[in-house]
Design an enzyme around this catalytic site. Structure first.
Site, PDB file in Angstrom:
ATOM      1  N   GLU A  93       5.697 -10.831   5.815  1.00 17.81           N
ATOM      2  CA  GLU A  93       6.185  -9.748   6.725  1.00 17.81           C
ATOM      3  C   GLU A  93       4.842  -9.406   7.541  1.00 17.81           C
ATOM      4  O   GLU A  93       3.584  -8.824   6.869  1.00 17.81           O
ATOM      5  CB  GLU A  93       6.272  -8.534   5.574  1.00 17.81           C
ATOM      6  CG  GLU A  93       6.830  -7.268   6.090  1.00 17.81           C
ATOM      7  CD  GLU A  93       6.866  -6.214   5.273  1.00 17.81           C
ATOM      8  OE1 GLU A  93       5.835  -5.954   4.178  1.00 17.81           O
ATOM      9  OE2 GLU A  93       7.911  -5.498   5.214  1.00 17.81           O
TER      10      GLU A  93
ATOM     11  N   GLU B  23      -1.629   8.371   2.183  1.00 20.31           N
ATOM     12  CA  GLU B  23      -2.735   9.099   2.517  1.00 20.31           C
ATOM     13  C   GLU B  23      -2.753   8.768   4.326  1.00 20.31           C
ATOM     14  O   GLU B  23      -3.906   9.484   4.640  1.00 20.31           O
ATOM     15  CB  GLU B  23      -3.859   8.668   1.580  1.00 20.31           C
ATOM     16  CG  GLU B  23      -4.396   7.142   1.954  1.00 20.31           C
ATOM     17  CD  GLU B  23      -3.478   6.293   0.884  1.00 20.31           C
ATOM     18  OE1 GLU B  23      -2.339   6.497   0.908  1.00 20.31           O
ATOM     19  OE2 GLU B  23      -4.076   5.101   0.799  1.00 20.31           O
TER      20      GLU B  23
ATOM     21  N   CYS C 226      10.995  -1.122   7.069  1.00 19.70           N
ATOM     22  CA  CYS C 226      11.318  -2.174   6.229  1.00 19.70           C
ATOM     23  C   CYS C 226      12.577  -2.894   6.549  1.00 19.70           C
ATOM     24  O   CYS C 226      12.910  -3.735   6.031  1.00 19.70           O
ATOM     25  CB  CYS C 226      11.381  -1.743   4.862  1.00 19.70           C
ATOM     26  SG  CYS C 226      12.779  -0.381   4.567  1.00 19.70           S
TER      27      CYS C 226
HETATM   28  P1  NAD Z   1       1.651   0.345   0.740  1.00 19.56           P
HETATM   29  O1  NAD Z   1       2.112  -0.587  -0.538  1.00 19.56           O
HETATM   30  O2  NAD Z   1       0.345  -0.160   1.151  1.00 19.56           O
HETATM   31  O3  NAD Z   1       1.440   1.714  -0.004  1.00 19.56           O
HETATM   32  C1  NAD Z   1       2.490   2.549  -0.411  1.00 19.56           C
HETATM   33  C2  NAD Z   1       2.117   3.308  -1.471  1.00 19.56           C
HETATM   34  O4  NAD Z   1       1.217   2.999  -2.270  1.00 19.56           O
HETATM   35  C3  NAD Z   1       1.055   4.633  -0.603  1.00 19.56           C
HETATM   36  O5  NAD Z   1       1.376   6.000  -1.330  1.00 19.56           O
HETATM   37  C4  NAD Z   1      -0.286   4.199  -1.179  1.00 19.56           C
HETATM   38  O6  NAD Z   1      -1.206   5.168  -1.347  1.00 19.56           O
HETATM   39  C5  NAD Z   1       0.133   3.427  -2.447  1.00 19.56           C
HETATM   40  N1  NAD Z   1      -0.921   2.609  -2.874  1.00 19.56           N
HETATM   41  C6  NAD Z   1      -1.526   1.741  -2.149  1.00 19.56           C
HETATM   42  N2  NAD Z   1      -2.254   0.971  -2.615  1.00 19.56           N
HETATM   43  C7  NAD Z   1      -2.287   1.097  -3.814  1.00 19.56           C
HETATM   44  C8  NAD Z   1      -2.648   0.484  -5.243  1.00 19.56           C
HETATM   45  N3  NAD Z   1      -3.656  -0.478  -4.918  1.00 19.56           N
HETATM   46  N4  NAD Z   1      -2.499   0.786  -6.152  1.00 19.56           N
HETATM   47  C9  NAD Z   1      -1.544   1.906  -6.533  1.00 19.56           C
HETATM   48  N5  NAD Z   1      -0.939   2.380  -5.221  1.00 19.56           N
HETATM   49  C10 NAD Z   1      -1.483   2.288  -3.996  1.00 19.56           C
HETATM   50  O7  NAD Z   1       2.769   0.277   1.811  1.00 19.56           O
HETATM   51  P2  NAD Z   1       2.566   0.996   3.040  1.00 19.56           P
HETATM   52  O8  NAD Z   1       1.449   0.174   4.030  1.00 19.56           O
HETATM   53  O9  NAD Z   1       2.065   2.354   3.307  1.00 19.56           O
HETATM   54  O10 NAD Z   1       3.971   0.773   3.800  1.00 19.56           O
HETATM   55  C11 NAD Z   1       4.512  -0.522   4.332  1.00 19.56           C
HETATM   56  C12 NAD Z   1       5.127  -1.357   3.354  1.00 19.56           C
HETATM   57  O11 NAD Z   1       6.375  -0.572   2.718  1.00 19.56           O
HETATM   58  C13 NAD Z   1       5.948  -2.704   3.906  1.00 19.56           C
HETATM   59  O12 NAD Z   1       5.645  -3.499   3.116  1.00 19.56           O
HETATM   60  C14 NAD Z   1       7.460  -2.043   4.029  1.00 19.56           C
HETATM   61  O13 NAD Z   1       8.407  -3.174   3.962  1.00 19.56           O
HETATM   62  C15 NAD Z   1       7.409  -1.303   2.652  1.00 19.56           C
HETATM   63  N6  NAD Z   1       8.525  -0.510   2.972  1.00 19.56           N
HETATM   64  C16 NAD Z   1       9.879  -0.745   1.990  1.00 19.56           C
HETATM   65  C17 NAD Z   1      10.721  -0.024   2.030  1.00 19.56           C
HETATM   66  C18 NAD Z   1      11.952  -0.258   1.206  1.00 19.56           C
HETATM   67  O14 NAD Z   1      13.002   0.501   1.211  1.00 19.56           O
HETATM   68  N7  NAD Z   1      12.276  -1.382   0.715  1.00 19.56           N
HETATM   69  C19 NAD Z   1      10.913   1.290   2.802  1.00 19.56           C
HETATM   70  C20 NAD Z   1       9.577   1.554   3.697  1.00 19.56           C
HETATM   71  C21 NAD Z   1       8.587   0.668   3.553  1.00 19.56           C
END
Ligand code: NAD
Length: 498
Positions: A382, A175, A280
């Site tokens: 992280e 979002e 990531c």
């Molecule tokens: P995030 O976990 O905050 O959000 C990811 C998704 O989950 C979003 O669509 C968000 O709306 C949803 N979300 C958030 N809170 C939620 C909840 N309580 N319940 C259900 N859904 C929820 O992650 P971010 O800040 O958007 O992205 C950064 C993170 O993603 C970092 O930790 C990074 O390492 C990781 N990442 C990992 C990879 C990989 O391939 N391993 C790739 C890209 C990013």
């Protein structure tokens, strides 16, 4: 302000419910509002997917692939517009945004091979007049939940492949930067995708929970932080769904005493500070084997960090833009405070950076800590910002033990000229993606992407061959067409060729 709408059944759907502000991280200004889907809106997307599925699963793979060929062309044609949308809401530089799009397009190219990918296996005459084959059938309605840091590439890891495998897909993007994701999904419709095969619902936990709980959704792909990955994996598998949940990371680069230091420093600069460390696969720890290489690294890299060109992501020729949100900026500066308090040596301090004309932007400058110890939070956690930590060890074995003990195991790399050291590292390191003199070993689209330990929950990695396995169900068929219509007696022993 008109909220950024959902895309359901090929149409933009505006709803009157909750919304969230979307910011330009370079200026701090609110640039839009995104609709946050409630359960009824998510159900609308599920119903559209269910309705589209019977015809889509019967559409020949070659025809599904033709849509992807046109999609690839449209993505290339609209690269500049997509990069601008990414940069405006995420903050990464235009060149970096174009780079993530190109890596996403690689996944569309892989999906173009659908007829080859879905051929299955065939054996003639496995018994008298009996042939056998394995078929790869779609799973049904599947969903993907994606993070802010790659609003184009990570969704493209998922739905092109899921869709050419015959599934209908519901995407719940981040979002925080939804516009490029929505624009790209509309291009896929322009390429000829039938309505309902792909829907985009914006939202937060409410939308995600609706997808997890819906019995019609058979598989969930998630990429994001580890706590949410664990939540989605446990809630989804509890309900009998297939789940692939990729989480956070803390990626180490090992510098051996014989490393080509100039090249290693260039590689570390890009891997630690590119995209403001919001990757990531970013390198956030440099493990130096021996005091000499550590001292040489600090001496060489310090002026380069101080010279980083930092500014509004949408300007050209920059090295780094801002962090994504005010909260991210505060979290990163909080970690820098904690590192100082814990006694690490702060060599370059990125706190308090002001970019002229962008005083309200979420900037943090490149930061370097030396003499970091494994107990410090700047080492264990992280940070997801432009902070590189140097840890000094005496041997390769110590470096590897450190990496193997860390809870995350996404990516790692080693800089060395010693083939024996590199081979040992590749063989025994407990990390899913490994580079040798390559700082960001993100696999190409025809291999698969995934970490180990708390960086991935599930059995299969993302995209490539593992993605095909994730988005298909194997059906093994054994078929007999007896050559002669002779009566055969019942056989009670287990059938065999013996
Ligand atoms: P995030 O976990 O905050 O959000 C990811 C998704 O989950 C979003 O669509 C968000 O709306 C949803 N979300 C958030 N809170 C939620 C909840 N309580 N319940 C259900 N859904 C929820 O992650 P971010 O800040 O958007 O992205 C950064 C993170 O993603 C970092 O930790 C990074 O390492 C990781 N990442 C990992 C990879 C990989 O391939 N391993 C790739 C890209 C990013």
């Amino acid at each position: 302000m008109t909220p950024i709408a959902h895309l359901i059944n090929g149409e933009r759907i505006a709803t009157s419910g909750r919304t969230a502000d979307v910011f330009n991280p370079s200026t701090g200004a609110v640039t839009g509002q995104v609709a946050l889907a409630d359960r009824a809106t998510v159900q609308q997307a599920i119903d559209a997917a269910k309705a589209a599925f019977p015809a889509w699963r019967k559409t020949p793979p070659a025809k599904r692939a033709q849509v992807m060929f046109r999609f690839k062309q449209l993505l290339e044609q609209h690269e500049a517009e997509i990069a601008r949308l990414i940069s405006e809401e995420h903050g990464k530089t235009l060149e970096d945004a174009a780079g993530e799009l190109k890596r996403g397009i690689e996944n569309v190219e892989f999906a173009c091979g659908a007829p080859q990918i879905l051929k299955g296996e065939y054996s003639r005459n496995v018994g008298p007049d009996i042939d056998a084959w394995s078929d790869l059938q779609p799973v049904g309605v599947v969903a993907g939940i994606t993070p802010f840091n790659f609003p184009a590439m990570v969704p493209l890891w998922m739905y092109p492949l899921a869709i050419v495998c015959g599934n209908c897909f519901i995407l719940k993007p981040s979002e925080r930067d939804p516009s490029s994701t929505l624009y790209i999904a509309e291009l896929l419709h322009e390429a000829g995708l039938p309505k309902g095969v792909l829907s985009v619902v914006h939202g937060d936990k409410e939308a995600v929970d609706a997808l997890i709980e819906a019995p019609e959704v058979k598989a969930l792909s998630f990429v994001g932080s580890t706590p949410i990955a664990e939540y989605i994996y446990s809630e989804g598998t509890k309900r009998g769904k297939r789940v692939q949940a990729l989480g956070g990371a803390k990626n180490h680069a090992v510098l051996m005493p014989d490393a080509d230091l100039d090249n290693a420093v260039s590689a570390l600069m890009g891997a630690a500070y590119g995209s403001c460390g919001e990757r990531c696969m970013a390198i956030s720890v440099a493990v130096c084997v021996g005091e000499q290489i550590a001292d040489a690294l600090v001496q060489k890299i310090t002026p380069q960090i101080q010279a980083l060109k930092i500014g509004a992501g949408t300007s050209c020729g920059l090295d780094m833009g801002p962090l994504v949100t005010r909260a991210a900026q505060e979290r990163v500066t909080g970690y820098i405070d904690a590192g100082v308090e814990a006694g690490a040596e702060l060599v370059v301090d990125g706190r308090g950076l002001q970019v002229a004309g962008h005083e309200q932007g979420y900037f943090v400058g490149g930061t370097l800590f030396d003499k970091v110890s494994p107990q410090m939070s700047i080492y264990t956690d992280e940070i997801f910002g432009p902070v590189l930590c140097i840890v000094r060890v005496d041997s390769l074995e110590q470096a590897m033990a450190l990496i193997n003990e860390h809870e995350y195991g996404n990516g790692t790399c080693i800089f060395t000229r010693d083939g024996e050291a590199a081979r040992l590292f590749v063989d025994e390191i407990e990390v899913g993606m490994v580079g040798v003199n390559v700082p960001l070993p993100v696999p190409v689209s025809y291999h698969s992407f995934g970490g180990w330990k708390r960086s991935l929950f599930g059995d299969l990695h993302a995209y490539g061959p593992d993605g095909v396995r994730f988005y298909t169900r194997k059906k093994a068929v054994t078929q007999r067409w007896p050559a002669r219509k002779s009566h055969e007696a019942a056989q009670f022993a287990f059938p065999s060729n013996g």
